[in-house]
Design a protein around this motif. Structure first.
Motif, PDB file in Angstrom:
ATOM      1  N   ILE A   1       0.901  -1.154  -0.116  1.00  0.00           N
ATOM      2  CA  ILE A   1       0.045  -0.073   0.010  1.00  0.00           C
ATOM      3  C   ILE A   1       1.002   1.280   0.004  1.00  0.00           C
ATOM      4  CG2 ILE A   1      -1.779   1.198   1.196  1.00  0.00           C
ATOM      5  CD1 ILE A   1      -2.710  -1.345   0.243  1.00  0.00           C
TER       6      ILE A   1
ATOM      7  N   ALA B 279      -2.091   1.861  10.476  1.00  0.00           N
ATOM      8  CA  ALA B 279      -1.666   0.678  10.898  1.00  0.00           C
ATOM      9  C   ALA B 279      -1.735  -0.368  10.174  1.00  0.00           C
ATOM     10  CB  ALA B 279      -1.924   0.494  12.521  1.00  0.00           C
ATOM     11  N   ILE B 280      -3.045  -0.787   9.483  1.00  0.00           N
ATOM     12  CA  ILE B 280      -3.244  -2.003   8.810  1.00  0.00           C
ATOM     13  C   ILE B 280      -2.779  -1.792   7.237  1.00  0.00           C
ATOM     14  CG2 ILE B 280      -5.168  -2.851  10.196  1.00  0.00           C
ATOM     15  CD1 ILE B 280      -6.946  -1.969   8.154  1.00  0.00           C
ATOM     16  N   ALA B 281      -2.526  -0.709   6.756  1.00  0.00           N
ATOM     17  CA  ALA B 281      -2.079  -0.493   5.486  1.00  0.00           C
ATOM     18  C   ALA B 281      -0.419  -0.595   5.351  1.00  0.00           C
ATOM     19  CB  ALA B 281      -2.337   1.092   5.120  1.00  0.00           C
ATOM     20  N   PHE B 282       0.100  -0.239   6.664  1.00  0.00           N
ATOM     21  CA  PHE B 282       1.736  -0.307   6.539  1.00  0.00           C
ATOM     22  C   PHE B 282       2.192  -1.490   7.453  1.00  0.00           C
ATOM     23  CE2 PHE B 282       0.884   4.549   5.774  1.00  0.00           C
ATOM     24  CZ  PHE B 282       0.707   4.345   4.297  1.00  0.00           C
ATOM     25  N   GLY B 283       1.398  -1.936   8.264  1.00  0.00           N
ATOM     26  CA  GLY B 283       1.730  -2.848   9.229  1.00  0.00           C
ATOM     27  C   GLY B 283       2.632  -2.098  10.380  1.00  0.00           C
ATOM     28  N   ILE B 284       2.082  -1.359  10.931  1.00  0.00           N
ATOM     29  CA  ILE B 284       2.895  -0.424  11.997  1.00  0.00           C
ATOM     30  C   ILE B 284       2.031  -0.328  13.162  1.00  0.00           C
ATOM     31  CG2 ILE B 284       4.166   0.962  10.456  1.00  0.00           C
ATOM     32  CD1 ILE B 284       2.330   3.154  10.918  1.00  0.00           C
TER      33      ILE B 284
ATOM     34  N   ARG C  90       3.309   6.342   2.622  1.00  0.00           N
ATOM     35  CA  ARG C  90       4.716   5.813   2.852  1.00  0.00           C
ATOM     36  C   ARG C  90       5.456   6.838   2.092  1.00  0.00           C
ATOM     37  NH1 ARG C  90       5.539   0.247   3.556  1.00  0.00           N
ATOM     38  NH2 ARG C  90       3.743  -0.804   2.900  1.00  0.00           N
TER      39      ARG C  90
END
Lengths: 439, 439
Positions: B151, B211-216, B254
């Motif tokens: 993403i 958070a769910i788009a980037f895994g943070i 990002r």
């Protein structure tokens, strides 16, 4: 953990796209699934399809039946299209206990009942997100995201070729034949466009959407279909004058006597969101009794948009094979131990374009002073408009649009501008995003 | 099969909506899940909340902690909002081995990391589709539907109150204060609208999406936020003149140095689809590296749209508890033995409105003959336009829009019209759909 082993049948446009996406995003996908998803074998009739693939770090076979029978694979991705041998390959893969991912809408619309029954008996998944509307996750939205609803109706622009032709007819005033020729020249339409322009491709997709919306068996033969090939340019024009646009819609609706499933050119109100879906894009509008209307929009074809759906299905299957059921999808999409510690930037470091409004005394030299300050900070101006002063006002609004810059710089420039004696009020600063790439 | 037993904490707007949807669609949901999903217990502080609920075929308690500790429940639905006691209730439910469904974005944005870690350890699901963008299945799209993508960015209109106020400022030329007052009068804004208009609610949702788009990890405290409360009407007007509309956007992107997560009023191009999202609707635009841009659109708040997401989560959990993993989601959304045999109507029985174009000799009495034939078939005319004949043409186009009618009737009328001596060519007939309910 051991990789999930994938076999791909067919390396055409979508097959190559799938290979590319699986490779490029291998790490991202492993972070999501909790184990690698690896292409272990590819079946291609014509070895020339492998040209440019490097490295060829998978087995290659010319015999797709060897692939579907291989004990070395967990999932088969069927991307050759058409009915036979695709049907036999999918059924063989199922019988040999493999999960199947396919983009083949014609196959499912015609033989889906048989295929799903075989899969059910064998306890394997046949996933088909890529069969409808390319990269738009409409199958998942209908089967899962809207699962609390009684679906009342849906309608979609689900053939990008037709939508592109209709857009060109409207915008350029072209006839159908002219628009088709251009679509073929640009690669938006096949050399033989029959399936697209006669509405058959849309009807395949609508058959699938209707079945999952209402919970009915697939029944392509009962779907009335009319394409765009008979459409006159003058009707596109008259529709426009009346406040409508013509779209090739697939419609599914519950009615008292049963369901309507139909594909035909349709006038829709020009101010409706669906009318704004132009060119090669797809969109599906779904009406659920609880949620009301929701719309799903994106690219309905092409190598990587379709691969996006194929890989999403692969992730779904891989997650099922991997996780205990209650952790199938990690809460934050990625495995907890795989969360990244990326810093969230403070606003001063963010890049954006800006809208600025200054209130300035109506004196000569104001713009020279303001533009000098912006130039000193390396900020370039895209537009500048000096408005009329409202009656009785001592100052005039000056509106500026800037190109993208770092917000820290902009804030320094604003502070300097607000220090100018000719500036009478704090500067209004709004961010501007062009969101390029979507029309 | 035994029902899945649900406990609901809180019977406010969304709680009542959830109860209503679970009841109304009980059969539809059972056909999807393969077993009933039943509300077994409800916790309400104020028994007056039960007024109008009939039958009260579930246990009622005033003590939500009794509910989350009950051994009689499989899933707890937390719908009281706010941080405490919601946090303690959710954690207690998890510790007692229950799955949790929640619409509480503030709770997750602030304490999601702790809650998800507890759930992970306990092997239960915390589902939260309803926390962001109401009935739009955006969490599912990001976590699953787009799981093959890296993403790149997303941006969303994720607060309907602000979007309604901005729409009114633009369309009515109102000030922020005027638009807010009207939104409060109509129930689109709370008596205390702080969380909405200052952008905090949007920032809660954006924290989850990012958070769910980037895994943070979730990190609400680092998200820069600016609301719409300082916005001047004149800037809305000037933006419009420059070809832009002002929307309160949540943006996640990002960049090389990390990620941007930010909420602020933003100029977006007026011709962009996102600019057409007006009033109380929400929309999220997601850019993935493979799929390109996709858009998700629908109602972001309200009793039943939010309940739609709560129930979808319940179906997800129930399917996980019920099926072997590979049959979690039935191929055609409904259990194979539950498919309905609804007839697909032939076109002659379909109801639609129509666009007709006749080519007629330019003689007196033509319209009288045509309208008589339509009247005889009970078809009423919404609009009729006689166009100019092109130079040199012997006939003139007559364009008609009809109200909805049965296609069989219309076809009879067309046959009669084509038999009139003054009609020179076959009648062009296109269907028209108004797709009511969406602007």
């Amino acid at each position: 953990m051991e990789p999930v082993r994938i076999g791909i049948i067919g390396l055409g446009t979508v097959g190559r796209g799938t290979l590319d996406v699986l490779r490029r995003n291998a790490l991202e996908i492993e972070r999501r699934v909790g184990r690698p998803v690896r292409v272990a074998q590819v079946a291609v009739r014509n070895p020339a399809r492998l040209a440019g693939v490097s490295p060829v770090d998978f087995a290659v076979t010319g015999d797709p039946f060897a692939l579907v029978n291989s004990p070395e694979l967990d999932v088969v991705v069927e991307l050759i299209g058409g009915i036979e041998p695709a049907r036999e390959l999918v059924l063989t893969a199922i019988r040999s206990g493999k999960h199947v991912v396919t983009a083949n809408k014609a196959l499912l619309a015609l033989h889906g009942n048989e295929i799903f029954e075989a899969a059910q008996q064998q306890g394997v998944v046949v996933a088909f997100e890529a069969a409808v509307a390319g990269g738009i996750p409409i199958i998942k939205a209908l089967r899962e995201g809207l699962a609390g609803n009684r679906i009342e109706w849906l309608c979609g622009i689900i053939n990008g070729t037709c939508n592109y032709i209709l857009t060109q007819m409207r915008e350029q005033g072209w006839s159908f034949a002219e628009a088709l020729r251009e679509a073929q020249a640009l690669g938006y339409a096949e050399a033989d466009p029959t399936f697209d322009i006669e509405g058959i491709d849309s009807a395949h997709k609508l058959t699938i959407l209707g079945a999952i919306a209402f919970g009915i068996p697939l029944d392509f033969a009962s779907v009335p279909v009319e394409g765009i090939n008979g459409l006159h340019g003058m009707d596109v024009t008259y529709a426009e004058e009346l406040g409508y646009r013509i779209k090739l819609l697939g419609l599914a609706r519950r009615v008292e006597q049963g369901v309507e499933l139909r594909v035909h050119p349709t006038l829709v109100p020009a101010r409706h969101l669906l009318a704004s879906v132009e060119g090669a894009f797809n969109a599906v509008l779904v009406k659920g009794d609880a949620v009301g209307q929701t719309l799903y929009y994106g690219r309905g074809a092409g190598a990587e948009p379709t691969a996006s759906a194929v890989v999403a299905d692969l992730v779904d299957v891989a997650r099922t094979l991997t996780a205990d059921p209650s952790n199938r999808v990690p809460h934050l999409a990625f495995q907890p131990e795989q969360l990244a510690e990326l810093p969230i930037l403070p606003m001063a470091e963010v890049q954006s374009a800006y809208y600025l409004r200054l209130q300035a005394l109506d004196e000569p030299g104001v713009l020279a002073q303001v533009t000098r300050i912006l130039a000193d900070e390396g900020i370039s101006i895209e537009a500048l408009i000096q408005k009329e002063a409202p009656a009785g006002a001592v100052d005039v609004p000056v509106v500026l649009l800037t190109h993208a810059t770092r917000e820290g710089r902009l804030n320094r420039a604003i502070a300097a501008i607000e220090n100018l004696p000719v500036i009478t009020q704090p500067v209004v600063r709004l961010r501007l995003e062009n969101l390029d790439g979507l029309r």
